[in-house]
Write an enzyme that holds these catalytic residues in place. Structure first.
Site, PDB file in Angstrom:
ATOM      1  N   ASP A  10       0.859  -1.185   0.000  1.00 32.83           N
ATOM      2  CA  ASP A  10       0.000   0.000   0.000  1.00 32.83           C
ATOM      3  C   ASP A  10       0.897   1.237   0.000  1.00 32.83           C
ATOM      4  O   ASP A  10       1.756   1.395   0.871  1.00 32.83           O
ATOM      5  CB  ASP A  10      -0.876  -0.038   1.267  1.00 32.83           C
ATOM      6  CG  ASP A  10      -1.894   1.086   1.294  1.00 32.83           C
ATOM      7  OD1 ASP A  10      -1.637   2.145   0.697  1.00 32.83           O
ATOM      8  OD2 ASP A  10      -2.948   0.902   1.937  1.00 32.83           O
ATOM      9  N   ASP A 107      -3.352   2.477  -5.626  1.00 33.85           N
ATOM     10  CA  ASP A 107      -2.283   2.542  -4.620  1.00 33.85           C
ATOM     11  C   ASP A 107      -2.098   1.265  -3.814  1.00 33.85           C
ATOM     12  O   ASP A 107      -1.312   1.247  -2.882  1.00 33.85           O
ATOM     13  CB  ASP A 107      -2.541   3.711  -3.668  1.00 33.85           C
ATOM     14  CG  ASP A 107      -3.858   3.568  -2.925  1.00 33.85           C
ATOM     15  OD1 ASP A 107      -4.763   2.877  -3.430  1.00 33.85           O
ATOM     16  OD2 ASP A 107      -3.968   4.147  -1.837  1.00 33.85           O
ATOM     17  N   GLU A 108      -2.831   0.203  -4.156  1.00 35.61           N
ATOM     18  CA  GLU A 108      -2.699  -1.029  -3.386  1.00 35.61           C
ATOM     19  C   GLU A 108      -2.594  -2.211  -4.332  1.00 35.61           C
ATOM     20  O   GLU A 108      -3.150  -2.192  -5.424  1.00 35.61           O
ATOM     21  CB  GLU A 108      -3.918  -1.266  -2.483  1.00 35.61           C
ATOM     22  CG  GLU A 108      -4.102  -0.226  -1.408  1.00 35.61           C
ATOM     23  CD  GLU A 108      -5.234  -0.599  -0.456  1.00 35.61           C
ATOM     24  OE1 GLU A 108      -5.614  -1.784  -0.401  1.00 35.61           O
ATOM     25  OE2 GLU A 108      -5.727   0.312   0.222  1.00 35.61           O
TER      26      GLU A 108
END
Length: 350
Positions: A10, A107-108
């Site tokens: 993350d 973003d992950e």
DNA sequence: TCTGGGGTCCTAGGACCC
DNA sequence: TCTGGGGTCCTAGGACCC
């Protein structure tokens, strides 16, 4: 014997971190990214640097409220293009280590690592360490990493380690780790389910794990009840899936000011329809169901949908369906948001 | 100071068919 | 003059995720 481990990665405060990378003079300062960057207008916080979070700002909060809490922050507009570019580089790094990379938002990501031998974790820890170094050196972005044996536990480990964290969660430590955690921290439990669980006297994940599954199934339905029961015990068999076909494509927009003008409403829905239909064609898909969405000034939100006889990617067919839906809708109040969604997608069979 | 926009999945009720 | 029961599709709404 092949065994698996899952790494969850993350990028911390992603949008804000990218902005700070573009403008290093902002490092160490409160940075808030949202909408067009004007905190006097409608919009919410997409990301806040940890300095801004100290003032109580968090993502999803109205920009106006964020400004009250943290007037000294630098407010910046969302720049999706640069986040997409960074995200693509992020995923490229991960794909050097396994073909099983599942992105989750920009973003992950999850990575599944298969190892031969009795235990996959040591190998996963080594890989995760390399990934962390490369993200710091090549992307110069802060990152948190969780490692475990399934997606749920890897994600929970990552969340617990933030920011800038690195945490391995083994099954034997799950009970102790989960015991005192509020139920809200468990993946899949939002504010509504939290309240219902609290009303049942269930406050922590440890307490949830002890509730008989039948009790949860009665209160939350068979599927959600069972999932709650399993997740509270760290059980999750879901696979890491590198690519999903989209199930639906949609666009919606909130007006700067609420409107009663049916022409503005139609014009806006038409523009959104053009956009979504273009994306539909880009995916080489056709759609069977058209849904419009209207949110009124009091935030009441309705949807109206129509399933066509035949799937289509024709702007005209889709717009005519939208028009029928608009004509059949009552507008008792002024309108805050309009949207369109295409679903029941299938590939072209031309 | 109110409450974005992109999605996924689940549920419940009604229509319709056999 | 009393109306079963299963399966599937459609519609609308809601919870959750980032």
């Amino acid at each position: 014997m092949a065994v698996r481990a899952v790494i969850h990665i993350d990028l911390d405060a992603f949008f804000a971190s990218v902005e700070i990378k573009k403008r290093p003079e902002l490092r160490g300062k409160p940075v808030i990214v949202g909408a067009d960057g004007d905190p006097t207008k409608r919009g919410v916080v997409s990301a806040a640097s940890y300095e801004a979070r100290k003032s109580g700002v968090h993502s999803g909060m109205p920009l106006k409220k964020a400004y009250k809490l943290c007037p000294s922050a630098q407010f910046l507009p969302v720049d999706f293009e640069s986040y997409e570019n960074e995200s693509e580089e992020f995923l490229e790094i991960l794909r050097d280590y396994s073909p099983l990379v599942e992105s989750f938002g920009l973003d992950e990501a999850f990575i599944e690592v298969i190892s031969t031998g009795e235990d996959a974790l040591p190998n996963a820890i080594k890989i995760a360490g390399e990934i962390r170094s490369r993200i710091k050196e090549e992307l110069r972005l802060p990152v948190s990493i969780g490692i475990s044996r399934n997606k749920l536990l890897a994600k929970m480990a990552c969340d617990l380690s933030k920011p800038n964290g690195f945490l391995v969660l083994e099954e034997k430590d799950v009970e102790k780790t989960f015991r005192e955690l509020p139920v809200r921290t468990l993946w899949g439990i939002g504010p509504k389910t939290e309240k219902r669980l609290n009303d049942l006297g269930i406050k922590t994940v440890g307490e949830l794990a002890k509730v008989p599954v039948q009790h949860l199934e009665r209160n939350f339905g068979l599927i959600i009840g069972r999932t709650l029961h399993e997740h509270a015990r760290g059980i999750d068999e879901s696979p890491v899936v590198p690519f999903y076909e989209p199930e639906s494509l949609g666009r919606e927009v909130t007006f700067e000011e609420d409107t009663n003008d049916i022409y503005i409403i139609k014009e806006t829905i038409y523009a959104l329809t053009e956009d979504v239909t273009a994306r539909l064609k880009n995916f080489d898909k056709k759609a069977k169901t058209v849904t419009i969405k209207i949110r009124f000034s009091d935030f009441r939100t309705i949807t109206r949908s129509e399933t066509l006889d035949q799937e289509t990617d024709s702007l005209n067919d889709i717009w005519v369906a939208c028009l029928r839906l608009i004509e059949a809708t009552d507008f008792p109040k002024s309108v805050r948001l309009v949207g369109i969604k295409l679903s029941h997608l299938s590939g072209r069979e031309d």
